[in-house]
Design an enzyme around this catalytic site. Structure first.
Site, PDB file in Angstrom:
ATOM      1  CG  ASP A  66      -2.091   0.327  -2.745  1.00 13.35           C
ATOM      2  OD1 ASP A  66      -2.072   1.492  -3.196  1.00 13.35           O
ATOM      3  OD2 ASP A  66      -3.040  -0.130  -2.082  1.00 13.35           O
ATOM      4  CG  ASN A  68      -6.602  13.057   5.495  1.00 12.62           C
ATOM      5  OD1 ASN A  68      -6.618  14.119   4.853  1.00 12.62           O
ATOM      6  ND2 ASN A  68      -7.691  12.516   5.990  1.00 12.62           N
ATOM      7  CD  GLU A  93      -1.929   7.433   0.544  1.00 11.12           C
ATOM      8  OE1 GLU A  93      -2.517   7.370   1.651  1.00 11.12           O
ATOM      9  OE2 GLU A  93      -2.509   7.188  -0.537  1.00 11.12           O
ATOM     10  CG  HIS A 144       0.973   2.825  -3.013  1.00 12.03           C
ATOM     11  ND1 HIS A 144       0.300   3.052  -1.841  1.00 12.03           N
ATOM     12  CD2 HIS A 144       1.926   1.890  -2.733  1.00 12.03           C
ATOM     13  CE1 HIS A 144       0.823   2.272  -0.891  1.00 12.03           C
ATOM     14  NE2 HIS A 144       1.813   1.571  -1.417  1.00 12.03           N
ATOM     15  NE  ARG A 181      -6.829   2.088  -6.197  1.00  9.06           N
ATOM     16  CZ  ARG A 181      -6.561   2.245  -4.895  1.00  9.06           C
ATOM     17  NH1 ARG A 181      -5.762   3.218  -4.504  1.00  9.06           N
ATOM     18  NH2 ARG A 181      -7.078   1.439  -3.991  1.00  9.06           N
TER      19      ARG A 181
END
Length: 329
Positions: free
Chosen positions: A20, A163, A200, A264, A298
């Protein structure tokens, strides 16, 4: 024989084990970097005068999670913004309890720092950003456009299956929403609902007479991918009809360069300010043991953002150009 194309290489992370990612270049000449840390227990900032310098820059921890109650679990996706002369960090946090049912019941929070250098000074908790519902919410970002401060975030509407959807609102100050709260996208296409029905991780970028919002979709394994919204720059961004949504993902897993689950993202600029840079996370392998959220690998990647002939961001082309380049050397 035709001209042989330059071979694609495996892309290299700028910073390992940081998901992120958010990078901003401030007027003081420094790049500032924040991201989710693998332990999900703190917020740290690092800075450097160039991107490569972020690799070895020592992170400064500006805030740690509480031991119990609110703000005590799964600190996710911090973003650092400079608004009206102060620094703000937006992040999501869950809570612990005797039964730990709140570990994934996130809300959005804001920290404030008046110091010119956000690695110094004190950070004040401005509290939760209140929305129309008291429900799972995360991945907030802010941007200024045509004189207004906007807030975009992901949230679970109790009346909608899935979600999280993406919403937009104006702000009266950096921690308070005002006026309409508009849903601008919900998971609907096959590529948005693999594993989880998720929209998101929004990020804002403008070019000429259009504005764009990227977002991420599906589960956080190799199915994670990016979608794109666009609107005319002079349109009413609080009107859902102003936003046009791509029917296909704009960036997906590419096994040829060992890039799995890209998403992200954020945007920043080159040192001269002339180029837009595309910041995103991805893994370098496909198969994960256990819950993907607890796989630490990540990594943060940065590529120059290229544009199509019709003025849209070209994420696949940007990543391909990164794969052809000598990276971070």
């Amino acid at each position: 024989m035709g001209v042989q194309q330059e071979e694609l290489r495996v892309i290299k992370p700028l910073i390992e084990q940081r998901a992120d990612p958010f990078i901003c270049r401030h007027s003081d000449g420094y790049y500032y970097f924040v991201a989710s840390v693998p332990e999900y227990n703190r917020i740290e900032i690092r800075r450097a005068q160039d991107l490569v310098g972020l690799i070895t820059s020592a992170p400064v921890v500006i805030w740690r999670k509480r031991e119990t109650g609110i703000l005590s679990a799964n600190i996710w996706a911090p973003e650092l913004h400079f608004i009206d002369g102060k620094w703000y960090v937006y992040f999501a946090a869950a809570h612990t309890s005797e039964t730990t049912e709140g570990l994934f019941d996130h809300r959005m929070y804001v920290l404030e720092n008046e110091n010119a250098n956000p690695l110094e000074g004190s950070w004040t908790e401005r509290g939760q950003v209140r929305t129309a519902w008291e429900s799972f919410s995360l991945d907030a970002t802010t941007f200024e456009h045509n004189g207004s401060l906007y807030y975009v975030w992901a949230q679970k509407d109790p009346e909608i299956e899935g979600n999280s959807n993406l919403y937009i609102s104006k702000m009266s100050n950096p921690w308070t929403l005002i006026g309409a709260q508009t849903m601008i996208t919900m998971p609907e296409y096959d590529w948005e609902i693999i594993g989880y029905k998720v929209n998101e991780g929004a990020a804002f970028v403008r070019k000429d007479n259009r504005v764009f919002l990227t977002y991420s979709a599906s589960a956080t394994d190799f199915n994670y991918c990016m979608g794109l919204l666009e609107a005319d720059a002079d349109s009413d961004l609080l009107d859902a009809a102003s936003w046009r949504k791509s029917k296909v993902p704009v960036l997906t897993t590419d096994e040829s360069i060992s890039m799995y689950g890209p998403g992200h993202n954020s945007f920043t600029v080159s040192e001269t300010g002339e180029k837009t840079l595309f910041v995103f996370h991805a893994r370098t392998y496909k198969h994960i043991v256990g819950d993907p959220l607890y796989d630490p690998n990540r990594h943060t990647f940065v590529a120059e953002l290229l544009w199509t002939d019709d003025g849209r961001p070209d994420f696949r082309g940007s990543v391909a150009a990164l794969a052809r380049s000598v990276q971070y050397e």
